[in-house]
Write a protein that holds these residues in place. Sequence first.
Motif, PDB file in Angstrom:
ATOM      1  N   ASP A 198      45.394  95.335  35.785  1.00 54.48           N
ATOM      2  CA  ASP A 198      46.189  94.787  36.718  1.00 54.48           C
ATOM      3  C   ASP A 198      47.525  95.812  36.761  1.00 54.48           C
ATOM      4  N   TYR A 199      47.092  96.836  37.564  1.00 56.11           N
ATOM      5  CA  TYR A 199      48.228  97.922  37.814  1.00 56.11           C
ATOM      6  C   TYR A 199      49.313  97.388  38.858  1.00 56.11           C
ATOM      7  N   GLU A 200      50.423  97.815  38.928  1.00 52.86           N
ATOM      8  CA  GLU A 200      51.462  97.510  39.826  1.00 52.86           C
ATOM      9  C   GLU A 200      51.250  98.410  41.211  1.00 52.86           C
ATOM     10  N   ALA A 201      50.981  97.520  42.039  1.00 49.02           N
ATOM     11  CA  ALA A 201      50.459  98.168  43.512  1.00 49.02           C
ATOM     12  C   ALA A 201      51.799  99.184  43.921  1.00 49.02           C
ATOM     13  N   GLN A 202      53.153  98.826  43.753  1.00 46.07           N
ATOM     14  CA  GLN A 202      54.296  99.548  44.505  1.00 46.07           C
ATOM     15  C   GLN A 202      54.609 100.542  43.751  1.00 46.07           C
ATOM     16  N   LYS A 203      54.033 100.841  42.427  1.00 48.77           N
ATOM     17  CA  LYS A 203      54.504 101.909  41.462  1.00 48.77           C
ATOM     18  C   LYS A 203      53.375 102.961  41.404  1.00 48.77           C
ATOM     19  N   THR A 204      53.875 104.149  41.164  1.00 56.05           N
ATOM     20  CA  THR A 204      52.758 105.281  40.729  1.00 56.05           C
ATOM     21  C   THR A 204      52.464 105.137  39.448  1.00 56.05           C
ATOM     22  N   ASN A 205      51.241 104.864  39.110  1.00 50.83           N
ATOM     23  CA  ASN A 205      50.939 104.240  37.461  1.00 50.83           C
ATOM     24  C   ASN A 205      50.009 105.594  36.929  1.00 50.83           C
ATOM     25  N   PHE A 206      50.752 106.272  35.816  1.00 51.92           N
ATOM     26  CA  PHE A 206      50.169 107.339  35.087  1.00 51.92           C
ATOM     27  C   PHE A 206      49.562 106.550  33.783  1.00 51.92           C
ATOM     28  N   LEU A 207      48.242 107.232  33.654  1.00 52.82           N
ATOM     29  CA  LEU A 207      47.389 106.836  32.473  1.00 52.82           C
ATOM     30  C   LEU A 207      46.913 107.810  31.491  1.00 52.82           C
ATOM     31  N   ALA A 224      58.157 114.294  29.200  1.00 47.86           N
ATOM     32  CA  ALA A 224      58.066 114.489  30.811  1.00 47.86           C
ATOM     33  C   ALA A 224      58.352 113.215  31.495  1.00 47.86           C
ATOM     34  N   PHE A 225      57.880 112.109  30.859  1.00 48.01           N
ATOM     35  CA  PHE A 225      57.953 110.728  31.845  1.00 48.01           C
ATOM     36  C   PHE A 225      59.240 110.497  31.806  1.00 48.01           C
ATOM     37  N   LYS A 226      60.018 110.688  30.738  1.00 51.99           N
ATOM     38  CA  LYS A 226      61.361 110.026  30.743  1.00 51.99           C
ATOM     39  C   LYS A 226      62.317 110.757  31.917  1.00 51.99           C
ATOM     40  N   LYS A 227      61.920 112.183  32.226  1.00 49.46           N
ATOM     41  CA  LYS A 227      62.554 112.778  33.278  1.00 49.46           C
ATOM     42  C   LYS A 227      62.034 112.232  34.650  1.00 49.46           C
ATOM     43  N   VAL A 228      60.579 111.749  34.661  1.00 48.76           N
ATOM     44  CA  VAL A 228      60.114 111.062  35.895  1.00 48.76           C
ATOM     45  C   VAL A 228      60.856 109.780  36.169  1.00 48.76           C
ATOM     46  N   GLU A 229      60.730 108.926  35.025  1.00 45.16           N
ATOM     47  CA  GLU A 229      61.587 107.652  35.272  1.00 45.16           C
ATOM     48  C   GLU A 229      63.068 107.887  35.737  1.00 45.16           C
ATOM     49  N   ASN A 230      63.683 108.760  35.136  1.00 42.32           N
ATOM     50  CA  ASN A 230      65.192 108.708  35.561  1.00 42.32           C
ATOM     51  C   ASN A 230      65.313 109.267  36.828  1.00 42.32           C
ATOM     52  N   GLU A 231      64.220 110.220  37.441  1.00 41.08           N
ATOM     53  CA  GLU A 231      64.274 110.623  38.710  1.00 41.08           C
ATOM     54  C   GLU A 231      63.986 109.480  39.918  1.00 41.08           C
ATOM     55  N   LEU A 232      62.700 108.937  39.558  1.00 44.39           N
ATOM     56  CA  LEU A 232      62.328 108.047  40.549  1.00 44.39           C
ATOM     57  C   LEU A 232      62.770 106.574  40.181  1.00 44.39           C
ATOM     58  N   GLY A 233      63.303 106.143  39.056  1.00 43.30           N
ATOM     59  CA  GLY A 233      63.530 104.710  38.857  1.00 43.30           C
ATOM     60  C   GLY A 233      62.440 104.080  38.286  1.00 43.30           C
ATOM     61  N   GLU A 234      62.799 103.001  37.517  1.00 42.51           N
ATOM     62  CA  GLU A 234      61.869 102.273  36.833  1.00 42.51           C
ATOM     63  C   GLU A 234      61.005 101.481  37.758  1.00 42.51           C
ATOM     64  N   ASP A 235      61.485 101.020  38.846  1.00 41.50           N
ATOM     65  CA  ASP A 235      60.729 100.566  39.942  1.00 41.50           C
ATOM     66  C   ASP A 235      59.582 101.073  40.752  1.00 41.50           C
ATOM     67  N   LYS A 236      59.667 102.450  40.318  1.00 39.34           N
ATOM     68  CA  LYS A 236      58.740 103.179  41.267  1.00 39.34           C
ATOM     69  C   LYS A 236      57.599 103.915  40.297  1.00 39.34           C
ATOM     70  N   CYS A 237      57.564 103.686  38.962  1.00 40.96           N
ATOM     71  CA  CYS A 237      56.671 104.404  38.118  1.00 40.96           C
ATOM     72  C   CYS A 237      56.395 103.743  37.066  1.00 40.96           C
ATOM     73  N   HIS A 238      55.163 104.138  36.384  1.00 39.13           N
ATOM     74  CA  HIS A 238      54.922 103.217  34.937  1.00 39.13           C
ATOM     75  C   HIS A 238      54.046 104.266  34.369  1.00 39.13           C
ATOM     76  N   ILE A 239      54.102 104.014  33.057  1.00 39.18           N
ATOM     77  CA  ILE A 239      53.008 104.943  32.273  1.00 39.18           C
ATOM     78  C   ILE A 239      52.412 103.842  31.010  1.00 39.18           C
TER      79      ILE A 239
END
Length: 379
Positions: A198-207, A224-239
Amino acid sequence: MMGMSGDNRSNQEIWLINYTGRKGGGPLDAISMTRALIDYGESVAAVVSSEVENLAEWKKLDLIKLVVIETYKNIADFLINSFLFPFRQKRQIKKELNGVQIDVIYCPMITFWTGSINRLFKDASTIEVLHDPIPHSGENKIISRSVEREIKKADIIAVHSKKYVDYVRKKYLKPVIWIPLGRHSEYSIIEKRDKGFDYEAQKTNFLFFGTFSKYKGLDILAEAFKKVENELGEDKCHIYIVGSGDFSPYRDVYEGITSCTVINRWIPDEEVESYFKGNNLVCVCPYVDGTQSGTVMLALEYQVPLIATDVGGIAEQIDDGETGVIIKPNDIEALYDAMMRMANDEVLRKAMVLNQESSLHKFDWSNSVSKLVDAANGR
């Protein structure tokens, strides 16, 4: 060994698949090549472990004989059965294959008993796969030395990356063949598979998928993902960090990440496919060293865009910019840039999906088996 079909195999040379591992990529590689040999028309017998994950699938194959021997579930079993091997398993193998003239033994992955089984058939030639010509960081030295001792006894050595052919040939002074690591399609034919994760459709999901080994670069991925999350916001990405092994060395570095899910356990075969089906999914393989990657092959099989580092033969598995993005290893900034590129470029992700689907034929096991049969015939 000319390819033949159906029951017209009685006059052919006979292959023995010698694989007594239990879990992971080994059972997949072993059964995939076995199936390919049978489809090619070869006569095949096999010795496998009673604990192998895909035993039910082995029992469905058109083998001339399947010998299932007791190996181990734990350390105590391993020690007991290692002691009993000459008296129990060895006798079982000889009894069940009595009268079967084994001509070629193929060992898709070396295990503790590989050599003992091979030596039961002294007239057979042996082809053994060397998965890690250069042991990766964190590799158990005892296992590495054991593999090296066994490889020295092989008649032909097979590697899954072209770049290691000359290296292995010079090191061991033996014939070496390249057989590409094939498609990971076995998971799609398992009868009782789990539904998609069950991945979240509204986010870019990194696996990240695989064992939590030192060489896999999990610490690099976290930074690297800390920088991604900081740039995009936690509502736009998940790892998602999915796999078995000791996660404790990485716990602190991942604690500061809000959009992170860690699934730390062995993933059984019936669940594997579910993690590679989902919305806006990107597979990340940030290895600091290594040879080739089964996770890369899984991503290609399920058309999941890839980010991977240029280590070992991974560049032979991925067409940079076409089926995935290849970056320098051990480089947080390069990994961050690649993850941001994937997150922001839906057109690129869709193009990679199409390219992966069209390029999969390169990894068909039929291509690998033809090379294997040619080698066995001295061609």
